[in-house]
Write a protein that holds these residues in place. Structure first.
Motif, PDB file in Angstrom:
ATOM      1  N   ILE A 234       0.868  -1.181   0.000  1.00 52.55           N
ATOM      2  CA  ILE A 234       0.000   0.000   0.000  1.00 52.55           C
ATOM      3  C   ILE A 234       0.899   1.224   0.000  1.00 52.55           C
ATOM      4  O   ILE A 234       1.620   1.484   0.970  1.00 52.55           O
ATOM      5  CB  ILE A 234      -0.931   0.018   1.221  1.00 52.55           C
ATOM      6  CG1 ILE A 234      -1.856  -1.203   1.193  1.00 52.55           C
ATOM      7  CG2 ILE A 234      -1.745   1.310   1.265  1.00 52.55           C
ATOM      8  CD1 ILE A 234      -2.679  -1.375   2.452  1.00 52.55           C
ATOM      9  N   LYS A 235       0.871   1.947  -1.110  1.00 51.32           N
ATOM     10  CA  LYS A 235       1.674   3.157  -1.238  1.00 51.32           C
ATOM     11  C   LYS A 235       0.724   4.345  -1.324  1.00 51.32           C
ATOM     12  O   LYS A 235       0.126   4.609  -2.364  1.00 51.32           O
ATOM     13  CB  LYS A 235       2.562   3.081  -2.483  1.00 51.32           C
ATOM     14  CG  LYS A 235       3.567   4.210  -2.578  1.00 51.32           C
ATOM     15  CD  LYS A 235       4.493   4.020  -3.774  1.00 51.32           C
ATOM     16  CE  LYS A 235       5.520   5.154  -3.842  1.00 51.32           C
ATOM     17  NZ  LYS A 235       6.410   5.007  -5.013  1.00 51.32           N
TER      18      LYS A 235
ATOM     19  N   SER B   9      -3.235   1.031  -5.438  1.00 54.16           N
ATOM     20  CA  SER B   9      -2.015   0.345  -5.001  1.00 54.16           C
ATOM     21  C   SER B   9      -1.974  -1.078  -5.536  1.00 54.16           C
ATOM     22  O   SER B   9      -0.918  -1.581  -5.935  1.00 54.16           O
ATOM     23  CB  SER B   9      -1.935   0.336  -3.469  1.00 54.16           C
ATOM     24  OG  SER B   9      -1.630   1.610  -2.963  1.00 54.16           O
TER      25      SER B   9
ATOM     26  N   ARG C 252      -0.994  -1.017  -9.182  1.00 54.38           N
ATOM     27  CA  ARG C 252       0.402  -0.650  -9.384  1.00 54.38           C
ATOM     28  C   ARG C 252       1.355  -1.723  -8.848  1.00 54.38           C
ATOM     29  O   ARG C 252       2.562  -1.663  -9.114  1.00 54.38           O
ATOM     30  CB  ARG C 252       0.705   0.687  -8.687  1.00 54.38           C
ATOM     31  CG  ARG C 252      -0.033   1.870  -9.280  1.00 54.38           C
ATOM     32  CD  ARG C 252       0.404   3.162  -8.634  1.00 54.38           C
ATOM     33  NE  ARG C 252       1.820   3.427  -8.880  1.00 54.38           N
ATOM     34  CZ  ARG C 252       2.479   4.458  -8.344  1.00 54.38           C
ATOM     35  NH1 ARG C 252       1.851   5.283  -7.518  1.00 54.38           N
ATOM     36  NH2 ARG C 252       3.756   4.648  -8.611  1.00 54.38           N
TER      37      ARG C 252
END
Length: 547
Positions: free
Chosen positions: A477-478, A509, A512
């Motif tokens: 989780i960014k 997230s 990605r």
């Protein structure tokens, strides 16, 4: 005796009583009114001013113009997101979070939507030669600086450069960093024997220089000429500038060595980087033993969620907060402490002439470290309820008692290395930040979800390692911090609206997580396609990974 004009002002050169405060502007206004009225009573003047009078009348009617004096505000409203107001948001949303505990299903059980046709498998040695190594051209000595993963980066790049130059790599020297302050040697953190044995078919590696070579330099490595290699140097630079010195002197030294090899290099060189990072480097036996025990304990601690847990890399240590130049809610005391911390670690850097620090701009641009409270609010919004086990990887949190309290309130099943391992178990790692970071790294590596809150080598290496471990998906989780700060700055936002925003961020997230490396990016963060190969088969999360 001088006379006075009919407007009450002394004639030129006259001496009279001083005008009362504001009389000058009043006289000017009166003159303007007089001229306006005179013009109105002339036909041409009336025609000239009629449109102006009409427009002014309409503006007055609509309230856009007023005879009231308009004052310029000295303190305009701050830009949305520029101030730390998250505590107010938390107070308003907490009752709704509590109500959700009884009705929500923990998102940890189905956080990711992996597609079978996008699976990747490790193949770090796919480009490596299997032929016998030729005779070495000499010895390569490098000095790795920084923290755990900056050292790791230097080691992997050194293996690649040694392969490129056909040099024998001497086990890297670790520089004592002024921030990390860790005196550990290579063998204290990494398994030295395993490293040498794993690379024996690809790169020559020795523990130290042979006695006869060292004697030529007075038995002092620092007497060996240090080649100042510029950052991100290309393979051709090493072949043209470094190789001749190696052939002439039979030994070269490069210090510091951090980021001294370009990200984009030929596939054979990339293959050495991959193999070194994912197959040849593992932690030393004492670190591995305790780290594996901690992972087992974390899985048992997470029985309510099927053994799955969330790991969070918190960058809210005093040095990190000081370096960011961001402002939180500590007032004058916080400012004093941050000034002291900045001066202690970066003497004068933040007091240079013409340097302007704008904390609000830093926050709006997403450059401020998230507080533990902000991480907790974000995760609860994403659907992680109070049954979630959370492992926090961090150094000493700034004002820990104050800032960690709300995160523990939201996630009662929160642990750190200091609560997961006993003081006796951690005693051998005390005052060694890189060894403690290695414990954090391992526990984070095996978590179902890893949360990164700030940039740096630690999260970048973990994201890449987790992609390598989980079939090409980072399971990371960014946060999109530019969006977060604006949401956090709206204390009146409805809980349902906030949750939807957080779930959208989680989905982003997820998408990605399977990104492939682009030109110029690091394979330590994006191992596909340099270190991994595509496969089409069902998900397999039990990949054999060497830590």
């Amino acid at each position: 005796m001088h006379g006075y004009s009919r407007l009450g002002r002394p004639k030129s050169g006259g001496v009279g009583p001083a005008p009362a405060p504001g009389s000058h502007s009043s006289s000017s206004w009166s003159k303007l009114v007089f001229l306006l009225m005179s013009a109105i009573f002339r036909r041409r003047g009336l025609l000239l001013f009629a449109p102006l009078l009409y427009i002014s009348g309409m503006l007055l009617y609509m309230g856009s113009l007023s005879f009231d004096v308009v004052l310029v505000h000295k303190h305009p409203r701050p830009h949305p997101g520029s101030l730390y107001t998250t505590p107010l948001l938390f107070r308003n949303l907490w009752p709704f979070m509590e109500a959700d505990n009884a009705t929500s299903s923990n998102v940890l059980m189905n956080a990711w939507s992996l597609k079978e046709d996008t699976q990747w498998k490790p193949c770090a040695n796919k480009t490596l030669s299997q032929i016998e190594l030729p005779k070495s051209n000499g010895y390569l000595i490098i000095e790795a600086n920084g923290g755990l993963n900056q050292q790791r980066l230097s080691i992997c790049d050194a293996v690649a450069v040694a392969g490129l130059l056909n040099a024998t790599l001497v086990i890297p020297i670790f520089h004592l960093n002024s921030v990390w302050r860790d005196s550990s040697h290579f063998g204290d953190i990494f398994d030295e024997n395993f490293f040498i044995q794993s690379l024996e078919k690809h790169v020559h590696v020795v523990r130290e220089l042979p006695v006869d070579v060292l004697e030529r330099f007075g038995n002092n490595v620092s007497n060996i000429v240090n080649l100042r290699v510029k950052a991100w140097s290309s393979p051709s630079y090493y072949l043209k500038k470094v190789l001749p010195h190696l052939l002439e002197m039979s030994v070269v030294r490069i210090a510091p060595f951090s980021n001294r090899l370009a990200p984009s290099v030929p596939s054979k060189i990339q293959g050495l980087r991959c193999f070194a990072n994912y197959e040849a480097i593992r932690f030393s036996e004492p670190i591995r033993t305790l780290a594996e025990t901690m992972v087992d304990r974390m899985i048992k601690h997470s029985s309510q969620s099927g053994g799955k847990y969330v790991s969070v890399h918190l960058r809210f240590e005093e040095d990190m907060v000081a370096f960011s130049c961001c402002v939180y809610d500590g007032g004058a005391e916080e400012k004093r402490e941050m000034d002291i911390a900045r001066e202690r670690s970066w003497r004068g850097k933040f007091r240079r002439k013409h340097r302007i620090i704008k904390p609000g701009v830093h926050r709006v641009e997403g450059r401020c470290p998230l507080t533990p409270l902000e991480v907790g609010v974000m995760l609860r919004g994403m659907g992680f309820d109070n049954t979630t086990s959370v492992y926090v990887a961090a150094g000493k949190i700034y004002k820990e008692q104050k800032y960690m309290a709300p995160l523990k309130q939201m996630f009662p099943r929160l642990v750190t290395k200091y609560t997961l391992a006993s003081p006796e178990e951690l005693a051998q790692f005390k005052r060694h930040s890189s060894r403690l970071a290695a414990l954090d790294y391992t526990v984070c590596l095996h978590s179902e979800a890893f949360v990164t809150t700030q940039g740096g080598n630690f999260p970048h290496f973990l994201m890449g390692h987790r992609r390598y471990m989980y079939g090409g998906h980072a399971k990371t989780i960014k946060p999109e911090k530019r969006k977060l700060v604006v949401l956090f700055d709206n204390p009146d936002v409805r809980w349902e609206v906030f949750k939807q925003q957080m779930k959208d961020m989680l989905q982003h997230s997820d998408q990605r997580g399977t990104e492939v490396k682009k030109t110029g990016e690091s394979l330590y963060t994006f191992p596909m396609p340099d270190c991994m190969c595509k496969q089409v088969e069902p998900n397999n999360e039990n990949a054999n990974i060497i830590l």
